[in-house]
Scaffold this motif. Structure first.
Motif, PDB file in Angstrom:
ATOM      1  N   MET A   1      42.562  54.353  22.395  1.00 13.45           N
ATOM      2  CA  MET A   1      41.218  54.030  21.874  1.00 13.45           C
ATOM      3  C   MET A   1      40.597  55.359  21.461  1.00 13.45           C
ATOM      4  O   MET A   1      40.442  56.254  22.283  1.00 13.45           O
ATOM      5  N   ARG A   2      40.289  55.496  20.166  1.00 13.39           N
ATOM      6  CA  ARG A   2      39.847  56.795  19.640  1.00 13.39           C
ATOM      7  C   ARG A   2      38.343  56.891  19.440  1.00 13.39           C
ATOM      8  O   ARG A   2      37.820  57.947  19.138  1.00 13.39           O
ATOM      9  N   ALA A   3      37.644  55.763  19.550  1.00 10.28           N
ATOM     10  CA  ALA A   3      36.196  55.789  19.293  1.00 10.28           C
ATOM     11  C   ALA A   3      35.532  54.619  19.996  1.00 10.28           C
ATOM     12  O   ALA A   3      36.194  53.647  20.374  1.00 10.28           O
ATOM     13  N   ARG A   4      34.218  54.771  20.171  1.00  4.50           N
ATOM     14  CA  ARG A   4      33.420  53.612  20.572  1.00  4.50           C
ATOM     15  C   ARG A   4      33.145  52.805  19.306  1.00  4.50           C
ATOM     16  O   ARG A   4      32.875  53.396  18.252  1.00  4.50           O
ATOM     17  N   ARG A   5      33.201  51.497  19.386  1.00  2.00           N
ATOM     18  CA  ARG A   5      32.787  50.662  18.247  1.00  2.00           C
ATOM     19  C   ARG A   5      31.579  49.863  18.709  1.00  2.00           C
ATOM     20  O   ARG A   5      31.668  49.019  19.611  1.00  2.00           O
ATOM     21  N   ILE A   6      30.430  50.219  18.112  1.00  2.00           N
ATOM     22  CA  ILE A   6      29.165  49.665  18.583  1.00  2.00           C
ATOM     23  C   ILE A   6      28.825  48.384  17.826  1.00  2.00           C
ATOM     24  O   ILE A   6      28.832  48.376  16.591  1.00  2.00           O
ATOM     25  N   HIS A   7      28.568  47.312  18.577  1.00  2.13           N
ATOM     26  CA  HIS A   7      28.170  46.028  17.987  1.00  2.13           C
ATOM     27  C   HIS A   7      26.669  45.882  18.194  1.00  2.13           C
ATOM     28  O   HIS A   7      26.221  45.790  19.345  1.00  2.13           O
ATOM     29  N   ASN A   8      25.886  45.872  17.110  1.00  2.00           N
ATOM     30  CA  ASN A   8      24.452  45.680  17.334  1.00  2.00           C
ATOM     31  C   ASN A   8      24.101  44.190  17.385  1.00  2.00           C
ATOM     32  O   ASN A   8      24.948  43.337  17.133  1.00  2.00           O
ATOM     33  N   ARG A   9      22.856  43.920  17.728  1.00  2.00           N
ATOM     34  CA  ARG A   9      22.430  42.529  17.965  1.00  2.00           C
ATOM     35  C   ARG A   9      22.646  41.641  16.735  1.00  2.00           C
ATOM     36  O   ARG A   9      22.973  40.473  16.853  1.00  2.00           O
ATOM     37  N   ALA A  10      22.469  42.261  15.534  1.00  2.00           N
ATOM     38  CA  ALA A  10      22.581  41.464  14.305  1.00  2.00           C
ATOM     39  C   ALA A  10      24.039  41.324  13.860  1.00  2.00           C
ATOM     40  O   ALA A  10      24.325  40.788  12.802  1.00  2.00           O
ATOM     41  N   GLY A  11      24.972  41.862  14.666  1.00  6.19           N
ATOM     42  CA  GLY A  11      26.388  41.753  14.302  1.00  6.19           C
ATOM     43  C   GLY A  11      26.887  42.956  13.513  1.00  6.19           C
ATOM     44  O   GLY A  11      28.065  43.018  13.156  1.00  6.19           O
ATOM     45  N   GLY A  12      25.998  43.943  13.252  1.00  6.74           N
ATOM     46  CA  GLY A  12      26.415  45.152  12.527  1.00  6.74           C
ATOM     47  C   GLY A  12      27.321  46.010  13.416  1.00  6.74           C
ATOM     48  O   GLY A  12      27.238  45.948  14.642  1.00  6.74           O
ATOM     49  N   LEU A  13      28.188  46.811  12.754  1.00  8.22           N
ATOM     50  CA  LEU A  13      29.162  47.610  13.506  1.00  8.22           C
ATOM     51  C   LEU A  13      29.136  49.058  13.042  1.00  8.22           C
ATOM     52  O   LEU A  13      28.986  49.313  11.844  1.00  8.22           O
ATOM     53  N   HIS A  14      29.269  49.999  13.961  1.00 10.75           N
ATOM     54  CA  HIS A  14      29.569  51.371  13.556  1.00 10.75           C
ATOM     55  C   HIS A  14      30.390  52.065  14.635  1.00 10.75           C
ATOM     56  O   HIS A  14      30.404  51.640  15.791  1.00 10.75           O
ATOM     57  N   ASN A  15      31.085  53.127  14.220  1.00  6.96           N
ATOM     58  CA  ASN A  15      32.002  53.810  15.140  1.00  6.96           C
ATOM     59  C   ASN A  15      31.426  55.144  15.601  1.00  6.96           C
ATOM     60  O   ASN A  15      30.774  55.836  14.827  1.00  6.96           O
ATOM     61  N   LEU A  72      39.267  45.036  15.945  1.00  3.31           N
ATOM     62  CA  LEU A  72      40.132  46.208  15.778  1.00  3.31           C
ATOM     63  C   LEU A  72      40.537  46.734  17.161  1.00  3.31           C
ATOM     64  O   LEU A  72      39.692  46.904  18.039  1.00  3.31           O
ATOM     65  N   PRO A  73      41.853  46.987  17.360  1.00  4.75           N
ATOM     66  CA  PRO A  73      42.307  47.293  18.724  1.00  4.75           C
ATOM     67  C   PRO A  73      42.086  48.722  19.207  1.00  4.75           C
ATOM     68  O   PRO A  73      41.980  48.948  20.394  1.00  4.75           O
ATOM     69  N   ASN A  74      42.024  49.706  18.284  1.00  3.33           N
ATOM     70  CA  ASN A  74      42.030  51.087  18.790  1.00  3.33           C
ATOM     71  C   ASN A  74      40.630  51.628  19.083  1.00  3.33           C
ATOM     72  O   ASN A  74      40.314  52.798  18.804  1.00  3.33           O
ATOM     73  N   PHE A  75      39.810  50.761  19.641  1.00  6.38           N
ATOM     74  CA  PHE A  75      38.430  51.118  19.959  1.00  6.38           C
ATOM     75  C   PHE A  75      38.042  50.577  21.320  1.00  6.38           C
ATOM     76  O   PHE A  75      38.585  49.564  21.767  1.00  6.38           O
ATOM     77  N   LEU A  76      37.073  51.265  21.925  1.00  7.60           N
ATOM     78  CA  LEU A  76      36.397  50.667  23.078  1.00  7.60           C
ATOM     79  C   LEU A  76      35.138  50.020  22.507  1.00  7.60           C
ATOM     80  O   LEU A  76      34.258  50.723  21.988  1.00  7.60           O
ATOM     81  N   HIS A  77      35.119  48.685  22.506  1.00  7.39           N
ATOM     82  CA  HIS A  77      34.007  47.959  21.890  1.00  7.39           C
ATOM     83  C   HIS A  77      32.832  47.908  22.867  1.00  7.39           C
ATOM     84  O   HIS A  77      33.033  47.625  24.053  1.00  7.39           O
ATOM     85  N   ILE A  78      31.641  48.198  22.346  1.00  9.05           N
ATOM     86  CA  ILE A  78      30.434  48.166  23.206  1.00  9.05           C
ATOM     87  C   ILE A  78      29.326  47.372  22.520  1.00  9.05           C
ATOM     88  O   ILE A  78      29.070  47.567  21.323  1.00  9.05           O
ATOM     89  N   TRP A  79      28.695  46.515  23.293  1.00  3.76           N
ATOM     90  CA  TRP A  79      27.506  45.797  22.846  1.00  3.76           C
ATOM     91  C   TRP A  79      26.330  46.321  23.688  1.00  3.76           C
ATOM     92  O   TRP A  79      26.032  45.755  24.752  1.00  3.76           O
ATOM     93  N   PRO A  80      25.705  47.423  23.288  1.00  2.27           N
ATOM     94  CA  PRO A  80      24.634  47.996  24.122  1.00  2.27           C
ATOM     95  C   PRO A  80      23.329  47.236  23.921  1.00  2.27           C
ATOM     96  O   PRO A  80      22.914  47.036  22.782  1.00  2.27           O
ATOM     97  N   ARG A  81      22.712  46.814  24.994  1.00  3.33           N
ATOM     98  CA  ARG A  81      21.470  46.038  24.867  1.00  3.33           C
ATOM     99  C   ARG A  81      20.373  46.607  25.757  1.00  3.33           C
ATOM    100  O   ARG A  81      19.598  45.877  26.381  1.00  3.33           O
TER     101      ARG A  81
END
Ligand code: FAD
Length: 459
Positions: free
Chosen positions: A83-97, A211-220
């Motif tokens: 896992m090379r990056a955090r993948r941030i999921h925002n409330r509206a479904g938007g994504l960034h790394n 996407l598999p090579n990320f640590l997915h985070i939904w920060p709230r």
């Protein structure tokens, strides 16, 4: 004879479901000791479904270095998912790394079960290691080296050892025995949050749902969810939420669960599946997280604590296991220095390791705020950019906090002091720049240098 290791009878408590004990048994076997590893549970290799904590874990440099010493690093990382990056999921479904490292270094999502099985098999491959499953430590006279266990049949078994290594986890029986009649400082802290695991299955065609090579985070802010990939193309999601909110949602039943997810994690509902989400939420209890600190870790030359037994931490830096594995390396280095003399080596281990582990416990608590809240903030993103720039500019003297913890073996206590110094340095640079810019603008130097074509880096 201190130098004849083959006469030293060492006991290691804990090593079944999890692993610091199993790794420590390998380290001791390599030193030539006669090792007995006692584990309260059944052999995980014979159990179909292992109950316990998280299904996968993030393995990083400290843990890898420890596995390397027993020849397991490659096998374990090869079976893991980088896992090379955090993948941030925002409330509206938007994504960034948010990449972890400018050079693309990765942490590895590894299966807890696979790791534990490999460690046990490794420990068993040494002729001087004996494994005893379903042996639960109930009582110890550590000065005499007498350990009392209950077995699955309810019998009591007593064994005598020269030295005992307590790696029996956050609620350690060894620690309780060590504290009996000894001056041991001890503190524990439960955080108000609990955790619950939610499975994200593969897509219909068998691929990863994200996407598999990320640590997915939904920060709230007040809570969060994360997801780590598994080899079988599933993800294990973990929801970290205050117990009070868990209870409220569960009280409202299945509708409450869907309402909570629709409001906070709408993109996760189709990933987990509505039915599975409702079932898991309504049939599972959220589990607690505890932070444990103690000092010293040892009793004379007779007993010493390691792993979570010595320093349990909340899981937000992904360092609990890594730090426990690193204990084995640190103790090994100290034993080399002291030529296996436990009388002098164990006090040094307590002295060196306890402040480091306590520092890591604090960093783990800090990272919870970073993961659930700060990653959302513009100021945090700006700070991260400055951090990355300074790391690029001064790679030998400046390293972002995350890199020091995850991709280096710098002592955790030094990590904290370096981090504080670096923050001061950044603040100083920013304030100097704020003062310098108007002055430079006032001298006309900026305009002159523009005219002469030297637009950049003239001040
Ligand atoms: P434990 O894992 O608790 O193992 C102790 C063993 O001792 C067990 O097998 C138990 O059965 C046995 N035992 C207990 N009492 C007795 C007794 N009386 N007699 C005999 N045996 C006994 N760490 C990371 O590095 N990366 C991560 O990504 C990560 N994620 C995590 C996610 C969650 C949700 C949680 C809760 C923790 C996470 N951790 C992570 C931390 C990690 O799980 C622990 O730090 C690690 O398991 C500690 O290992 P241990 O061997 O010291 O203790």
């Amino acid at each position: 004879d201190k130098n004849d290791q083959s006469t030293v009878k060492a006991a290691v408590i804990g090593g079944g479901l999890i692993m610091v004990g199993a790794l420590q048994a390998c380290y001791l076997a390599k030193r030539g000791f006669q090792v007995d590893l006692y584990e309260g549970r059944q052999d995980i290799r014979t159990v179909e479904e292992a109950k316990g904590r998280s299904i996968n874990l993030a393995l990083s440099v400290r843990g890898r270095a420890a596995l390397h010493h027993v020849g397991l690093e490659e096998e374990i990382t090869a079976a893991g998912i980088p896992m090379r990056a955090r993948r941030i999921h925002n409330r509206a479904g938007g994504l960034h790394n948010q990449p972890y490292d400018k050079d693309g270094q990765a942490i590895f999502s590894v299966s807890r079960r696979n790791l534990n099985e490999k460690l046990l098999t490794k420990a068993e491959s040494f002729p001087n290691v004996k494994l005893h499953f379903q042996h639960r430590l109930v009582r110890a006279d550590l000065d005499k080296g007498e350990l009392q266990f209950t077995t699955s049949s309810g019998d009591t078994v007593t064994a005598t050892h020269d030295i005992t290594f307590g790696a029996d986890g956050a609620y350690s029986a060894m620690r309780r025995e060590l504290m009996r009649g000894n001056r041991i400082n001890f503190s524990q802290e439960y955080i108000p949050h609990g955790y619950m695991e939610l499975k994200i299955p593969p897509t219909e065609d068998g691929g990863f749902a994200m996407l598999p090579n990320f640590l997915h985070i939904w920060p709230r802010d007040e809570f969060m969810m994360i997801a780590l990939p598994n080899q079988d193309h599933t993800f294990t999601g973990t929801l970290f939420v205050p117990f009070a909110i868990f209870e409220k949602v569960q009280e409202r039943g299945e509708d409450g669960v869907i309402e909570f997810f629709t409001k906070n994690f709408p993109d996760a509902i189709p990933l987990i599946g509505e039915e599975s989400l409702k079932n898991t939420f309504m049939s599972t209890k959220a589990l607690p997280m505890v932070s444990v600190k103690c000092y010293p870790y040892h009793r004379k030359d007779k007993a010493v604590l390691m792993g979570d037994a010595a320093h349990a931490m909340v899981p937000f830096y992904g360092q609990g296991m890594n730090c426990g594995f690193e204990d084995c390396v640190v103790l090994d280095e100290i034993l080399n220095k002291h030529n296996n003399n436990f009388k002098t080596a164990l006090p040094e281990f307590s002295q060196v390791r306890s402040p480091d582990a306590q520092a890591m416990c604090d960093l783990a608590l800090y990272n919870y705020v970073e993961m659930r809240h700060l990653v959302n903030s513009k100021l945090f993103m700006l700070n991260k950019k400055i951090d990355d720039f300074l790391y690029w500019l001064l790679p030998k003297s400046y390293m972002p906090l995350y890199n020091m913890v995850t991709f280096s073996r710098i002592r955790y206590s030094i990590v904290i002091s370096k981090w504080k110094q670096q923050k001061k340095f950044v603040r100083f640079c920013l304030i100097s720049a704020l003062f310098a810019l108007p002055m430079i603008a006032g001298t006309g130097y900026w305009q002159r240098s523009n005219l002469s074509g030297h637009r950049r880096f003239n001040f």
